[in-house]
Design a protein around this motif. Structure first.
Motif, PDB file in Angstrom:
ATOM      1  N   UNK A  97      26.302 137.064  76.736  1.00 37.55           N
ATOM      2  CA  UNK A  97      25.645 137.635  77.568  1.00 37.55           C
ATOM      3  C   UNK A  97      26.051 139.109  77.560  1.00 37.55           C
ATOM      4  N   UNK A  98      27.421 139.424  77.645  1.00 41.13           N
ATOM      5  CA  UNK A  98      27.806 140.750  77.701  1.00 41.13           C
ATOM      6  C   UNK A  98      27.327 141.466  76.315  1.00 41.13           C
ATOM      7  N   UNK A  99      27.556 140.820  75.281  1.00 44.81           N
ATOM      8  CA  UNK A  99      26.853 141.349  73.743  1.00 44.81           C
ATOM      9  C   UNK A  99      25.486 141.529  74.075  1.00 44.81           C
ATOM     10  N   UNK A 100      24.798 140.924  74.879  1.00 41.82           N
ATOM     11  CA  UNK A 100      23.293 141.247  74.928  1.00 41.82           C
ATOM     12  C   UNK A 100      23.106 142.331  75.989  1.00 41.82           C
ATOM     13  N   UNK A 101      24.083 143.018  76.641  1.00 38.38           N
ATOM     14  CA  UNK A 101      23.972 144.152  77.428  1.00 38.38           C
ATOM     15  C   UNK A 101      23.576 143.919  78.749  1.00 38.38           C
ATOM     16  N   UNK A 102      23.976 142.672  79.301  1.00 41.16           N
ATOM     17  CA  UNK A 102      23.940 142.207  80.737  1.00 41.16           C
ATOM     18  C   UNK A 102      25.356 142.658  81.336  1.00 41.16           C
ATOM     19  N   UNK A 103      24.979 142.930  82.697  1.00 39.87           N
ATOM     20  CA  UNK A 103      26.444 143.300  83.441  1.00 39.87           C
ATOM     21  C   UNK A 103      26.614 142.226  84.642  1.00 39.87           C
ATOM     22  N   UNK A 104      25.695 141.743  85.038  1.00 40.50           N
ATOM     23  CA  UNK A 104      25.870 140.727  86.278  1.00 40.50           C
ATOM     24  C   UNK A 104      25.129 139.461  86.048  1.00 40.50           C
ATOM     25  N   UNK A 105      25.517 138.628  86.576  1.00 38.85           N
ATOM     26  CA  UNK A 105      24.636 137.235  86.750  1.00 38.85           C
ATOM     27  C   UNK A 105      25.011 136.422  87.942  1.00 38.85           C
ATOM     28  N   UNK A 106      23.958 135.637  88.350  1.00 34.69           N
ATOM     29  CA  UNK A 106      24.118 134.852  89.427  1.00 34.69           C
ATOM     30  C   UNK A 106      24.438 133.163  88.839  1.00 34.69           C
ATOM     31  N   UNK A 116      26.484 138.116  93.004  1.00 36.31           N
ATOM     32  CA  UNK A 116      26.559 137.126  91.871  1.00 36.31           C
ATOM     33  C   UNK A 116      28.134 137.590  91.236  1.00 36.31           C
ATOM     34  N   UNK A 117      28.067 137.415  89.878  1.00 39.80           N
ATOM     35  CA  UNK A 117      29.269 137.656  89.189  1.00 39.80           C
ATOM     36  C   UNK A 117      29.130 138.785  88.018  1.00 39.80           C
ATOM     37  N   UNK A 118      30.061 139.617  88.177  1.00 44.84           N
ATOM     38  CA  UNK A 118      30.354 140.673  87.212  1.00 44.84           C
ATOM     39  C   UNK A 118      30.830 139.643  85.926  1.00 44.84           C
ATOM     40  N   UNK A 119      29.708 140.092  84.786  1.00 42.03           N
ATOM     41  CA  UNK A 119      29.953 139.277  83.526  1.00 42.03           C
ATOM     42  C   UNK A 119      31.360 139.690  82.897  1.00 42.03           C
ATOM     43  N   UNK A 120      31.656 141.146  82.684  1.00 39.88           N
ATOM     44  CA  UNK A 120      33.044 141.440  82.064  1.00 39.88           C
ATOM     45  C   UNK A 120      33.998 141.201  82.998  1.00 39.88           C
ATOM     46  N   UNK A 121      34.101 141.053  84.264  1.00 37.98           N
ATOM     47  CA  UNK A 121      35.285 140.856  85.129  1.00 37.98           C
ATOM     48  C   UNK A 121      35.515 139.299  84.981  1.00 37.98           C
ATOM     49  N   UNK A 122      34.370 138.675  85.220  1.00 39.44           N
ATOM     50  CA  UNK A 122      34.209 137.100  85.022  1.00 39.44           C
ATOM     51  C   UNK A 122      35.130 136.527  83.805  1.00 39.44           C
ATOM     52  N   UNK A 123      34.604 137.176  82.588  1.00 32.31           N
ATOM     53  CA  UNK A 123      35.020 136.867  81.194  1.00 32.31           C
ATOM     54  C   UNK A 123      36.380 137.156  81.244  1.00 32.31           C
ATOM     55  N   UNK A 124      36.908 138.308  81.709  1.00 31.23           N
ATOM     56  CA  UNK A 124      38.275 138.744  81.839  1.00 31.23           C
ATOM     57  C   UNK A 124      39.109 137.804  82.381  1.00 31.23           C
ATOM     58  N   UNK A 125      38.549 137.358  83.522  1.00 30.80           N
ATOM     59  CA  UNK A 125      39.321 136.332  84.255  1.00 30.80           C
ATOM     60  C   UNK A 125      39.518 135.247  83.452  1.00 30.80           C
ATOM     61  N   UNK A 126      38.580 134.431  82.911  1.00 29.74           N
ATOM     62  CA  UNK A 126      38.639 133.380  82.499  1.00 29.74           C
ATOM     63  C   UNK A 126      39.560 133.456  81.110  1.00 29.74           C
ATOM     64  N   UNK A 127      39.487 134.493  80.333  1.00 35.46           N
ATOM     65  CA  UNK A 127      40.078 134.816  79.139  1.00 35.46           C
ATOM     66  C   UNK A 127      41.973 134.565  79.741  1.00 35.46           C
ATOM     67  N   UNK A 128      42.172 135.227  80.823  1.00 33.59           N
ATOM     68  CA  UNK A 128      43.354 135.056  81.483  1.00 33.59           C
ATOM     69  C   UNK A 128      43.605 133.623  81.996  1.00 33.59           C
TER      70      UNK A 128
END
Lengths: 210, 210
Positions: free
Chosen positions: B24-33, B64-76
DNA sequence: TAGATTGTTAATCGATTAACAATC
DNA sequence: TAGATTGTTAATCGATTAACAATC
């Protein structure tokens, strides 16, 4: 085909039963009770009996299960006794390893064709099969009617190619691309092999054990 | 480490969230519900919110969720941000393909050593690493302290070697042998990659679809 | 503020386990 | 027959889904 709806949990345990029964037989055993099998496999005896009884009563009260007979039944349930023709797409490191390493015949499939888009690889032999040009895929499928495809190609190619292959009669995909191939065609099956996902769960569990 | 007991079902969905969020992030999105993510992933929104809330409240009501932040959290959460040193045992077709094909670094590991018992392979380079003689395994582990091992060897060898490796500090095994490696040491993790089992479930489902 | 969407509790559903009568 | 063990029903447990108050 099958009227009863067997849960995915049960289906995924079947190959494991099959493997254990094979090992037991190789070890010279001829019969086993659900209790003993449960101890060896780390399951409950109840679960084993429940699982098997989704497909029929293969045991005998007071005796247990005949190992050879039960293994044979599971082989039949899994459809291993009726191999399907499969083709492999993508002969990179992984594709080549899959082609050479997997015993398709003993797992319900027969590898009959290998394809790649790289001209330089075409004609090379891999496990007694010539690498074919991907451009000849249509013709090959029409002539040889494979029903399954092993995808060892990048995710972009996997998505596009898979959709082209469904009309050619491919109904099962064994997908090794880092991508959740999901095809909304009725009766088309996708089995995803996600190395990355598996490795990440190992990472999680390593960091969170004890 | 983690006090809450997270179910295996949840853990196995985490890498998939991680992958989707990356796309999603690669596709340029920043937030998602959770609703939209659920539609894309084929899950329920409820499940996504339940899963994420095992680890914390990463979303925001009405947003909703900030995509970058959420991905970062899951990475952690997955521990990918703290790579563990891993060694690979067995450089046959499969081992070689794994070594060359897998992006360990982006999945929480760092491949630091490759071993085989075949003298003829020793010294060969695979992905910038020399193949080492299995006899030097002890020494290498004492010096470099790897915590994970990738087993690309036959099942007999896997069983024996794994037991030798636990005292050397290996706590996680990524097992590619056709064998349910199960080590009864506390804190030792095994992630089995059973190609054969996967292929057999594909066989079952192909024979029983529609 | 009004609308949207989360975090969380409660309800439902399905899978696993326990129990036991049937029977070899 | 007596003992063992299945096949199967009932009970339990856990995971998924639904609902909604909290809140951005």
């Amino acid at each position: 085909m099958n009227t009863k709806n067997i849960s995915d949990s049960v289906i995924r345990r079947l190959p494991r039963y099959y493997r254990f029964l094979g090992d037991l037989q190789a070890g010279g055993m001829t019969r086993i009770s659900s209790r003993e099998l449960s101890e060896r496999m780390g399951l409950t005896a109840s679960q084993i009996r429940q699982d098997l009884n989704c497909f029929g009563g293969f045991g005998q009260q007071g005796y247990g299960y005949n190992i050879q007979l039960l293994q044979h039944e599971i082989e039949h349930i899994l459809g291993i006794d009726k191999p399907q023709n499969a083709i492999l797409i993508g002969v990179g490191n992984l594709g080549r390893a899959i082609a050479q390493h997997i015993n398709f015949e003993s797992r319900g499939f027969s590898l009959i064709g290998i394809f790649d888009q790289r001209e330089s690889l075409v004609g090379q032999m891999v496990r007694n099969l010539p690498i074919r040009n991907i451009t000849s895929l249509d013709e090959f499928c029409r002539e040889n009617l494979p029903t399954a495809a092993i995808l060892c190609i990048p995710k972009e190619a996997a998505e596009v190619l898979a959709k082209q292959m469904v009309p050619l009669g491919i109904r099962g995909f064994w997908n090794f691309s880092h991508y959740d191939l999901s095809l909304n065609y009725p009766g088309v099956i996708v089995e995803n092999m996600h190395f990355g996902d598996s490795l990440m769960t190992l990472s999680y569990r390593l960091h969170n054990s004890e």
